[in-house]
Design a protein around this motif. Structure first.
Motif, mmCIF file in Angstrom:
data_model
loop_
_atom_site.group_PDB
_atom_site.id
_atom_site.type_symbol
_atom_site.label_atom_id
_atom_site.label_comp_id
_atom_site.label_asym_id
_atom_site.label_seq_id
_atom_site.Cartn_x
_atom_site.Cartn_y
_atom_site.Cartn_z
ATOM 1 N N SER A 299 0.816 -1.210 0.000
ATOM 2 C CA SER A 299 0.000 0.000 0.000
ATOM 3 C C SER A 299 0.850 1.260 0.000
ATOM 4 C CB SER A 299 -0.930 0.015 1.220
ATOM 5 O OG SER A 299 -0.188 -0.087 2.424
ATOM 6 N N TYR A 315 -1.533 -4.239 2.346
ATOM 7 C CA TYR A 315 -2.914 -4.576 2.662
ATOM 8 C C TYR A 315 -3.014 -6.052 3.048
ATOM 9 C CZ TYR A 315 -4.198 -0.331 0.032
ATOM 10 O OH TYR A 315 -4.322 0.956 -0.425
ATOM 11 N N GLU A 322 -7.591 -7.523 -2.000
ATOM 12 C CA GLU A 322 -7.113 -6.749 -0.863
ATOM 13 C C GLU A 322 -8.296 -6.321 -0.012
ATOM 14 O OE1 GLU A 322 -5.220 -3.759 -3.060
ATOM 15 O OE2 GLU A 322 -3.404 -4.910 -3.435
ATOM 16 N N TYR A 324 -9.661 -3.556 2.761
ATOM 17 C CA TYR A 324 -9.339 -2.202 3.197
ATOM 18 C C TYR A 324 -9.914 -1.848 4.564
ATOM 19 C CZ TYR A 324 -8.311 -2.153 -1.758
ATOM 20 O OH TYR A 324 -7.819 -2.463 -3.000
ATOM 21 N N GLY A 328 -3.373 -4.199 8.170
ATOM 22 C CA GLY A 328 -2.397 -4.789 7.266
ATOM 23 C C GLY A 328 -1.097 -5.078 8.001
ATOM 24 N N GLY A 348 -5.096 0.830 6.610
ATOM 25 C CA GLY A 348 -4.839 1.887 5.636
ATOM 26 C C GLY A 348 -3.668 2.769 5.989
#
Length: 357
Positions: A299, A315, A322, A324, A328, A348
């Protein structure tokens, strides 16, 4: 691995993400955070739709530890919605929240909040996107079309300059701040201009043509580069060198770039593709392929300007896509690509910056 790139682009236009931090927190967390080396700061946007708030995480190189949700633990309140940008400068950290439309000024050692600037009534710009600092000032691109100047002593915004629509990641080169005017809120009719803003006097000096959808300037103090996102379809995301006369030459396809000295570090992860990494030597104009263990859905990527360590966030994956709305991971590597350590991250990871100015 599939990437929902267009969906992400549209989501970023509406600035619909927020941030999160969770994890086991130690006893007396304020004391531990105050003693940390604080080498790498990681801002997590989170996910507004899932009520996941913003957070600040920290990597400590010395003991290879990762502290999560530091701001909320120390200050007993949320950092805010959609942390978008940050910088370490002088004795403070400056963090801009796009959704909550605030700038948080934080003590660099303790992570205690010193002041929060609320921008909802500001005529100097709103929705912070990017930051650079020089000569006792922090310069902030604002998504509604301004570059604002924050005085670090008074901790107030003392001036602003009108630039093009929806400016993104800015860079310093000499006395100039270079601003990509993405016009991202006008999807799919993106912008094709950039602004050059002088530091002294603080004004827009010129506006010049660039490739479609300019997103991020980078500079090593001598050379200037611009990453443009194209149209997320048949015009690829690419990085260009901007010459002294503002003409440009394509360097490579890339979705993310970072710079240290005479080296560009490039990541190319287009929609529907697999991530590729390379190192571009500026003097010789040659590329060297790089491999990073365990990185499948990156990301973000940044290079530490002091150590040369490369920090990559990723991610999580599920069902070939992936995700969101779940945490991650963050990993940091030696400059040759050797893994040092990886950690469970936040939701994120939007911005990675370093404790060096």
């Amino acid at each position: 691995m599939k990437k929902i790139y267009i969906a992400l682009a549209i989501a970023s236009l509406s600035l619909a993400m927020s941030s999160c931090g969770n994890d086991d927190t130690p006893d007396s967390p304020e004391d531990e955070f105050a003693g940390m080396q604080k080498d790498v700061f990681v801002l997590n946007q989170g996910n507004e739709g899932n009520n996941i708030e913003g957070s600040l995480n920290i990597i400590d190189y010395a003991d290879q530890s990762y502290a999560r949700n530091v701001f909320k633990t120390v200050n007993k309140r949320s950092l805010g919605g959609t942390p978008q940008c940050g910088i370490a400068y002088g004795s403070k950290l400056y963090i801009g929240m796009s959704q909550s439309n605030t700038i948080e000024i934080i003590d660099r050692k303790t992570c205690e909040s010193i002041k929060q600037l609320r921008l909802e009534d500001s005529k100097d710009g709103q929705k912070p996107r990017s930051m650079v600092a020089t000569k006792g000032k922090v310069y902030i691109s604002m998504y509604d079309g301004y570059v604002a100047r924050l005085d670090t002593l008074s901790m107030t915004i003392d001036a602003s300059v009108k630039v093009g629509p929806n400016p993104e990641t800015i860079a310093l080169k000499g006395n100039m701040i270079y601003v990509p005017n993405s016009d991202g809120a006008n999807y799919p009719d993106f912008g094709t201009t950039a602004s050059a803003v002088s530091v002294e006097p603080f004004k827009e000096v010129e506006r010049f043509d660039v490739p479609l959808n300019p997103a991020m300037f980078l500079s090593n103090g001598d050379r200037l580069y611009l990453l443009c996102r194209g149209n997320y379809n048949d015009i690829a995301e690419s990085i260009y060198e901007i010459k002294a006369d503002n003409s440009y030459v394509k360097v490579a396809d890339a979705t993310k770039a970072s710079i240290k000295g005479n080296t560009l570090y490039l990541m190319n992860y287009p929609y529907g593709g697999t991530p590729e990494f390379s190192r571009y030597d500026i003097p010789s104009a040659t590329f060297t392929k790089m491999n990073f263990e365990g990185i499948k859905s990156p990301s973000n990527m940044e290079v530490d300007p002091l150590t040369g360590n490369i920090v990559i966030s990723s991610y999580p994956e599920g069902g070939g896509l992936e995700i969101y709305s779940l945490p991650g991971s963050v990993a940091y590597f030696k400059n040759d690509g050797t893994l040092i350590k990886s950690f469970d991250g936040g939701v994120g990871e939007a911005c990675i910056f370093f404790n060096y100015k």
